[in-house]
Design a protein around this motif. Structure first.
Motif, PDB file in Angstrom:
ATOM      1  N   SER A 183     -24.245 -27.623  74.232  1.00  0.00           N
ATOM      2  CA  SER A 183     -24.018 -26.087  73.551  1.00  0.00           C
ATOM      3  C   SER A 183     -22.988 -25.525  74.772  1.00  0.00           C
ATOM      4  O   SER A 183     -22.855 -24.325  74.792  1.00  0.00           O
ATOM      5  CB  SER A 183     -25.327 -25.362  73.488  1.00  0.00           C
ATOM      6  OG  SER A 183     -24.974 -23.712  72.922  1.00  0.00           O
ATOM      7  N   LYS A 184     -22.446 -26.291  75.384  1.00  0.00           N
ATOM      8  CA  LYS A 184     -21.467 -25.855  76.329  1.00  0.00           C
ATOM      9  C   LYS A 184     -20.595 -24.941  75.883  1.00  0.00           C
ATOM     10  O   LYS A 184     -19.703 -25.548  74.830  1.00  0.00           O
ATOM     11  CB  LYS A 184     -21.006 -27.058  77.361  1.00  0.00           C
ATOM     12  CG  LYS A 184     -20.125 -26.557  78.575  1.00  0.00           C
ATOM     13  CD  LYS A 184     -19.488 -27.677  79.348  1.00  0.00           C
ATOM     14  CE  LYS A 184     -18.562 -27.224  80.390  1.00  0.00           C
ATOM     15  NZ  LYS A 184     -18.103 -28.158  81.345  1.00  0.00           N
ATOM     16  N   GLY A 185     -20.261 -23.905  76.465  1.00  0.00           N
ATOM     17  CA  GLY A 185     -19.141 -22.912  76.115  1.00  0.00           C
ATOM     18  C   GLY A 185     -19.313 -22.156  74.794  1.00  0.00           C
ATOM     19  O   GLY A 185     -18.254 -21.699  74.239  1.00  0.00           O
ATOM     20  N   ARG A 186     -20.705 -22.392  74.207  1.00  0.00           N
ATOM     21  CA  ARG A 186     -20.778 -21.536  72.934  1.00  0.00           C
ATOM     22  C   ARG A 186     -22.106 -20.982  72.885  1.00  0.00           C
ATOM     23  O   ARG A 186     -22.887 -21.831  73.263  1.00  0.00           O
ATOM     24  CB  ARG A 186     -20.290 -22.259  71.590  1.00  0.00           C
ATOM     25  CG  ARG A 186     -21.113 -23.503  71.476  1.00  0.00           C
ATOM     26  CD  ARG A 186     -20.512 -24.069  70.233  1.00  0.00           C
ATOM     27  NE  ARG A 186     -21.668 -25.435  69.678  1.00  0.00           N
ATOM     28  CZ  ARG A 186     -21.262 -26.024  68.526  1.00  0.00           C
ATOM     29  NH1 ARG A 186     -20.365 -25.550  67.518  1.00  0.00           N
ATOM     30  NH2 ARG A 186     -22.088 -26.842  68.228  1.00  0.00           N
ATOM     31  N   ASP A 187     -22.349 -19.918  72.321  1.00  0.00           N
ATOM     32  CA  ASP A 187     -23.639 -19.711  71.970  1.00  0.00           C
ATOM     33  C   ASP A 187     -23.801 -19.023  70.419  1.00  0.00           C
ATOM     34  O   ASP A 187     -22.511 -18.575  69.867  1.00  0.00           O
ATOM     35  CB  ASP A 187     -24.336 -18.900  72.865  1.00  0.00           C
ATOM     36  CG  ASP A 187     -23.785 -17.636  73.219  1.00  0.00           C
ATOM     37  OD1 ASP A 187     -22.690 -17.110  72.241  1.00  0.00           O
ATOM     38  OD2 ASP A 187     -24.129 -16.683  74.003  1.00  0.00           O
TER      39      ASP A 187
END
Length: 406
Positions: A183-187
């Motif tokens: 999930s790096k860089g997004r949520d």
């Protein structure tokens, strides 16, 4: 409905939109600066003054409490609660969500996804703590940071250790969290009103930035959440005691991971992204709920001497397994089952013919002595240690002092 918005920022987008939505629906609405209240306390009559004048009656309040005034702001909301005014978010819910450690502690009790998190103070605990959350890279967070401030990604154990040591040397409290690589860089920001997710957007970081906050330059896209993500967002808000909340989640391989909850979520980003009238939805929800002010259940139910609220566990092998609530004999012991917790399912006001299963937890109100007798003997002894007598030497010394005092 006479409706108040508690906000120190009269001209900010969220406050303006909420006021416009209330006026469009024919409600009387005022924006009240939270810092201009005075709290008056006297026997049987909690009261509020605004700009030195006694506050007139309001049917409902929507708190927009900024981070910098959390203590005073929640005190004002608490006073409205004591005056039986409906508050869209409770003072307790706001306090819980404002502290990242406290919110994670509360969520961890429930069957809901959260990133593995650790909190340490001793320097010797830092390395073992990093290993417990899966090793580097790890996310380091200040407990009360907002809008991505105080969130750091440490790529190696050495860097993480140095950052934590530096922050702790400046008296900062920090959390160490597992880095969810996929999930790096997004949520996802899910906007919860009541028991529904009314809008959701995915926030995506730009360039090398791993924080996806809009204030950090992240871009947004509307997203239609599946049932698992909607359920997680609503449950997290309910667990935290929030009726209006922005719930931030990571998309992990195992499903939603709750990152944090915002009790005063901004409207501009999500309304612009989704083109939905979220302000209007909030006002409509509040208008439908004004007759149901927040009640501190424990405060109300424990004023009778000898009665209280507790949670009873039904372990494997218990004599109550396989019995209905009616056959359990709880009612005969002057104990009422208010809610049944079964795994991730919450069953309010369970029917008397509901069969109890191993692992069930019953939130009960009743006679404390009767409920105490249902606690297993061994646990009961640990929780109620006997009062020991003083050693002879100390007892005689105490007797001598007593004689002198006479």
């Amino acid at each position: 409905m006479k409706f108040a918005i508690l906000s120190c920022s009269t001209n900010c987008y969220s406050t303006r939109r909420l006021k416009e939505a209330a006026i469009q629906r024919g409600h009387e609405v005022k924006v009240l600066n939270t810092l201009k209240f005075a709290i008056d306390l006297k026997e049987g009559t909690p009261d509020l003054y605004f700009r030195t004048k006694q506050l007139s009656h309001y049917d409902a309040v929507l708190p927009r409490i900024g981070n910098s005034i959390t203590y005073f702001g929640t005190a004002v909301v608490r006073q409205f609660e004591q005056m039986d005014v409906f508050c869209a978010n409770s003072s307790n819910g706001i306090s819980n969500s404002r502290d990242k450690l406290r919110s994670m502690q509360i969520l961890s009790r429930h069957q809901i996804g959260i990133p593995e998190t650790t909190f340490v103070r001793d320097k010797n605990d830092v390395l073992p703590a990093i290993e417990r959350v899966g090793g580097a890279p790890v996310v380091i967070k200040l407990l009360e940071g907002t809008q991505g401030v105080g969130v750091i990604l440490a790529d190696s154990v050495k860097i993480a250790e140095a950052i934590i040591e530096t922050l702790q040397s400046t008296k900062q409290n920090v959390l160490v969290q597992k880095f969810v690589a996929e999930s790096k860089g997004r949520d996802i920001r899910a906007f919860v009103v009541g028991d529904q997710v009314v809008a959701a957007m995915r926030r995506v970081a730009q360039g090398q930035e791993f924080r996806s906050n809009v204030h950090r330059g992240g871009v947004t896209e509307q997203v239609d959440l599946d049932e698992q993500y909607r359920d997680a967002a609503v449950r997290a808000a309910q667990i935290m005691g929030l009726r209006v909340a922005g719930v931030d989640m990571l998309e992990s391989k195992t499903g939603p991971q709750i990152m944090e909850l915002n009790s005063s979520p901004g409207l501009e980003g999500i309304e612009t992204c989704t083109q939905l009238d979220i302000a209007g939805t909030i006002v409509d929800y509040i208008a439908a709920q004004v007759d149901f002010p927040e009640i501190d259940l424990r405060q109300r139910l424990t004023v009778s001497r000898g009665y209280g609220v507790t949670e009873l566990h039904i372990p494997e092998g218990s004599e109550y397994v396989g019995r209905t609530i009616s056959d359990s004999g709880l009612r005969e012991k002057d104990i009422n089952a208010l809610t049944l917790y079964r795994g991730t399912t919450v069953i309010p006001n369970p029917r008397s013919d509901r069969i109890l299963e191993p692992g069930d937890r019953l939130l009960c109100f009743g006679k404390l002595e009767s409920m105490r007798q249902l606690v297993p003997k061994k646990t009961q002894k640990q929780r109620r240690p006997p009062v020991l007598e003083l050693p002879d030497s100390l007892a005689s010394h105490h007797d001598e002092k007593s004689e002198e005092e006479k």
